[in-house]
Every structure is written in C-alpha cells, then in structure tokens.
Design a protein around this motif. Structure first.
Motif, PDB file in Angstrom:
ATOM      1  N   UNK A 145       0.836  -1.209   0.000  1.00 56.41           N
ATOM      2  CA  UNK A 145       0.000   0.000   0.000  1.00 56.41           C
ATOM      3  C   UNK A 145       0.867   1.254   0.000  1.00 56.41           C
ATOM      4  N   UNK A 146       1.919   1.249   0.797  1.00 56.59           N
ATOM      5  CA  UNK A 146       2.810   2.413   0.836  1.00 56.59           C
ATOM      6  C   UNK A 146       3.428   2.645  -0.535  1.00 56.59           C
ATOM      7  N   UNK A 147       3.857   1.568  -1.191  1.00 57.54           N
ATOM      8  CA  UNK A 147       4.437   1.709  -2.527  1.00 57.54           C
ATOM      9  C   UNK A 147       3.415   2.230  -3.516  1.00 57.54           C
ATOM     10  N   UNK A 148       2.171   1.756  -3.406  1.00 61.83           N
ATOM     11  CA  UNK A 148       1.120   2.239  -4.304  1.00 61.83           C
ATOM     12  C   UNK A 148       0.859   3.729  -4.085  1.00 61.83           C
ATOM     13  N   UNK A 149       0.782   4.129  -2.819  1.00 61.99           N
ATOM     14  CA  UNK A 149       0.536   5.535  -2.497  1.00 61.99           C
ATOM     15  C   UNK A 149       1.681   6.406  -3.010  1.00 61.99           C
ATOM     16  N   UNK A 150       2.902   5.979  -2.744  1.00 59.14           N
ATOM     17  CA  UNK A 150       4.066   6.753  -3.171  1.00 59.14           C
ATOM     18  C   UNK A 150       4.165   6.793  -4.691  1.00 59.14           C
ATOM     19  N   UNK A 151       3.919   5.654  -5.345  1.00 59.42           N
ATOM     20  CA  UNK A 151       3.988   5.614  -6.801  1.00 59.42           C
ATOM     21  C   UNK A 151       2.977   6.572  -7.416  1.00 59.42           C
TER      22      UNK A 151
ATOM     23  N   UNK B 135       7.095  13.288   4.338  1.00 56.51           N
ATOM     24  CA  UNK B 135       5.978  13.612   5.222  1.00 56.51           C
ATOM     25  C   UNK B 135       4.647  13.487   4.501  1.00 56.51           C
ATOM     26  N   UNK B 136       4.612  13.938   3.248  1.00 59.03           N
ATOM     27  CA  UNK B 136       3.377  13.836   2.470  1.00 59.03           C
ATOM     28  C   UNK B 136       3.007  12.380   2.219  1.00 59.03           C
ATOM     29  N   UNK B 137       4.000  11.557   1.888  1.00 60.63           N
ATOM     30  CA  UNK B 137       3.745  10.127   1.669  1.00 60.63           C
ATOM     31  C   UNK B 137       3.204   9.492   2.938  1.00 60.63           C
TER      32      UNK B 137
ATOM     33  N   UNK C  97       1.639  10.891   5.400  1.00 65.50           N
ATOM     34  CA  UNK C  97       0.288  11.373   5.681  1.00 65.50           C
ATOM     35  C   UNK C  97      -0.727  10.677   4.787  1.00 65.50           C
ATOM     36  N   UNK C  98      -0.424  10.561   3.498  1.00 66.56           N
ATOM     37  CA  UNK C  98      -1.344   9.913   2.570  1.00 66.56           C
ATOM     38  C   UNK C  98      -1.514   8.426   2.868  1.00 66.56           C
ATOM     39  N   UNK C  99      -0.430   7.790   3.317  1.00 67.63           N
ATOM     40  CA  UNK C  99      -0.478   6.354   3.602  1.00 67.63           C
ATOM     41  C   UNK C  99      -0.947   6.056   5.014  1.00 67.63           C
ATOM     42  N   UNK C 100      -1.026   7.086   5.861  1.00 67.06           N
ATOM     43  CA  UNK C 100      -1.464   6.883   7.237  1.00 67.06           C
ATOM     44  C   UNK C 100      -0.456   6.133   8.080  1.00 67.06           C
ATOM     45  N   UNK C 101       0.831   6.445   7.875  1.00 70.71           N
ATOM     46  CA  UNK C 101       1.889   5.770   8.632  1.00 70.71           C
ATOM     47  C   UNK C 101       2.812   6.832   9.215  1.00 70.71           C
ATOM     48  N   UNK C 102       3.679   6.399  10.127  1.00 70.71           N
ATOM     49  CA  UNK C 102       4.650   7.313  10.728  1.00 70.71           C
ATOM     50  C   UNK C 102       5.947   7.286   9.929  1.00 70.71           C
ATOM     51  N   UNK C 103       6.698   8.360  10.032  1.00 67.50           N
ATOM     52  CA  UNK C 103       7.986   8.413   9.343  1.00 67.50           C
ATOM     53  C   UNK C 103       8.951   7.338   9.855  1.00 67.50           C
ATOM     54  N   UNK C 104       9.027   7.093  11.185  1.00 68.73           N
ATOM     55  CA  UNK C 104       9.907   6.010  11.646  1.00 68.73           C
ATOM     56  C   UNK C 104       9.543   4.654  11.038  1.00 68.73           C
ATOM     57  N   UNK C 105       8.242   4.394  10.880  1.00 70.86           N
ATOM     58  CA  UNK C 105       7.826   3.124  10.274  1.00 70.86           C
ATOM     59  C   UNK C 105       8.307   3.034   8.836  1.00 70.86           C
ATOM     60  N   UNK C 106       8.165   4.127   8.104  1.00 71.04           N
ATOM     61  CA  UNK C 106       8.602   4.128   6.708  1.00 71.04           C
ATOM     62  C   UNK C 106      10.106   3.928   6.613  1.00 71.04           C
ATOM     63  N   UNK C 107      10.841   4.639   7.468  1.00 67.47           N
ATOM     64  CA  UNK C 107      12.296   4.508   7.429  1.00 67.47           C
ATOM     65  C   UNK C 107      12.757   3.119   7.871  1.00 67.47           C
ATOM     66  N   UNK C 108      12.005   2.511   8.786  1.00 67.33           N
ATOM     67  CA  UNK C 108      12.367   1.164   9.217  1.00 67.33           C
ATOM     68  C   UNK C 108      12.268   0.179   8.048  1.00 67.33           C
ATOM     69  N   UNK C 109      11.315   0.409   7.169  1.00 67.48           N
ATOM     70  CA  UNK C 109      11.119  -0.508   6.045  1.00 67.48           C
ATOM     71  C   UNK C 109      12.032  -0.196   4.864  1.00 67.48           C
ATOM     72  N   UNK C 110      12.210   1.089   4.574  1.00 67.56           N
ATOM     73  CA  UNK C 110      12.903   1.460   3.337  1.00 67.56           C
ATOM     74  C   UNK C 110      14.262   2.126   3.570  1.00 67.56           C
ATOM     75  N   UNK C 111      14.620   2.354   4.809  1.00 70.97           N
ATOM     76  CA  UNK C 111      15.924   2.910   5.130  1.00 70.97           C
ATOM     77  C   UNK C 111      15.949   4.419   5.143  1.00 70.97           C
ATOM     78  N   UNK C 112      15.542   5.022   4.037  1.00 69.99           N
ATOM     79  CA  UNK C 112      15.513   6.480   3.914  1.00 69.99           C
ATOM     80  C   UNK C 112      14.669   6.830   2.687  1.00 69.99           C
TER      81      UNK C 112
END
Length: 201
Positions: free
Chosen positions: A20-26, A40-42, A44-59
C-alpha cells in the motif's frame, strides 16, 4: 524479513502494508514531480509514521528506489515485452505507438521518464537504478532493431545504436506530450510520422 520482525513490538502494533505504501508513493510521484513529493506527504497519505517508513525502506532514497522497482515490474515490463514479442518491425512499432498514445496510464506521463529527467535531484541508489533501466531499455531497442535488420525488414543506412536511441527518445517524447495534455490522436499521428524512418512511407 529483517531482525526487527522477530522482536517484540514496542508501542502500537506494526500495521504498515508495504504494498500500500508503494502504491501511495507511486501514485504521488507519478502525478507530480518525484523530487517535489516529501516523505511527510507520503506518510500522511499512507497513514503511517515516518519512523515506520524509514524502518522498512531505510531512507527517502530507499523508498524512491523501491517505487521505481515496483513501477518497472508493473509498467515498464510491458514495453520490454513489446520489444521482445517477435511481432516483426511494423507490428512492434505499432504496439509501441499504441502504448505511448493510447494507454490510459500514460495520461500523466511515465514515472520512469520523470525520474530520468530529474535524476540529479534523486538519491544515489535511485539514480543508479534509473541509469540501469535506461541502459536495459537501450539494449532492448538495439536487440529489436538488430533482429529487424537481420530479417531484412530494416535496410542498412542508419546505425542500429543510433536508431535505438532515436526510437526510445521518440517514445519518451510522445508520453511526455500526453502528460502536457496534447491530444492522443495528434500524438499518434506525430509518432507514426517520426517512426516512419524505420518503415518508409
């Protein structure tokens, strides 16, 4: 799967859906300029926290690289299938014209071409992946035109490598024109004319 997946959760349970995060970002990158869409925009749109995103994708670079990989599998692979489809010179060119001028997904342009045009604004991993895909596309165009020449469908007179670059750039231009709002029928006419260099009138 990384080691964090085996550790007890801290705080709220982890519920992030990578697809879902990849779909939102794409979608966000595809609709606009990838370099102008913030993490931050990604989030917000995906309904996740920045630490969660960074934990999965690094940066952020890791996220854009993952998005580009997903786009390559889901969209660019179709162009490679056309080039490797064995439909002959005219059949393949017609299929490329259809893709560039009629595919509804190209109404907002091609995410890969957008990333390629602005690659100087992307992170090193994403930029390297853009260059890899660009080289692979050039090789695919070269192989297609070489096979057409071997089958005597395309006469000598233009270097295969030059023709491949020309072909790829004409497809990119047509799709970019789609994003600018040009009439698809007019784009088809112009692209057909541009590619007549390979088939004659």
């Amino acid at each position: 799967m990384n080691d964090d997946d085996h550790k007890p959760a801290r705080g709220r349970p982890r519920t992030m859906n990578n697809d879902r995060v990849l779909d939102v970002a794409m979608n966000a990158y595809w609709q606009g300029d990838p370099a102008d869409v913030s993490v931050n925009a990604i989030c917000q749109m995906a309904g996740i926290s920045k630490p969660s995103l960074y934990r999965e994708f690094g940066n952020e670079d890791g996220l854009t690289r993952a998005v580009l990989d997903s786009y390559a599998r889901r969209v660019l692979s179709e162009m490679f299938e056309i080039l490797h489809g064995g439909k002959g010179l005219r059949g393949t060119l017609d299929a490329l014209i259809d893709f560039a001028s009629d595919d509804p997904r190209m109404e907002t342009g091609c995410l890969f071409y957008k990333m390629r045009a602005g690659k100087h604004r992307l992170g090193p991993d994403t930029r390297a992946r853009v260059e890899e895909i660009d080289a692979a596309a050039q090789s695919a165009y070269v192989a297609f035109l070489q096979s057409s020449r071997n089958a005597d469908e395309w006469p000598d007179g233009l270097q295969v490598e030059v023709g491949a670059k020309y072909l790829g750039e004409q497809i990119a231009l047509a799709i970019t024109q789609r994003a600018s709002g040009e009439n698809p029928a007019r784009i088809r006419e112009m692209l057909t004319l541009a590619l007549s260099v390979f088939t004659g009138p």
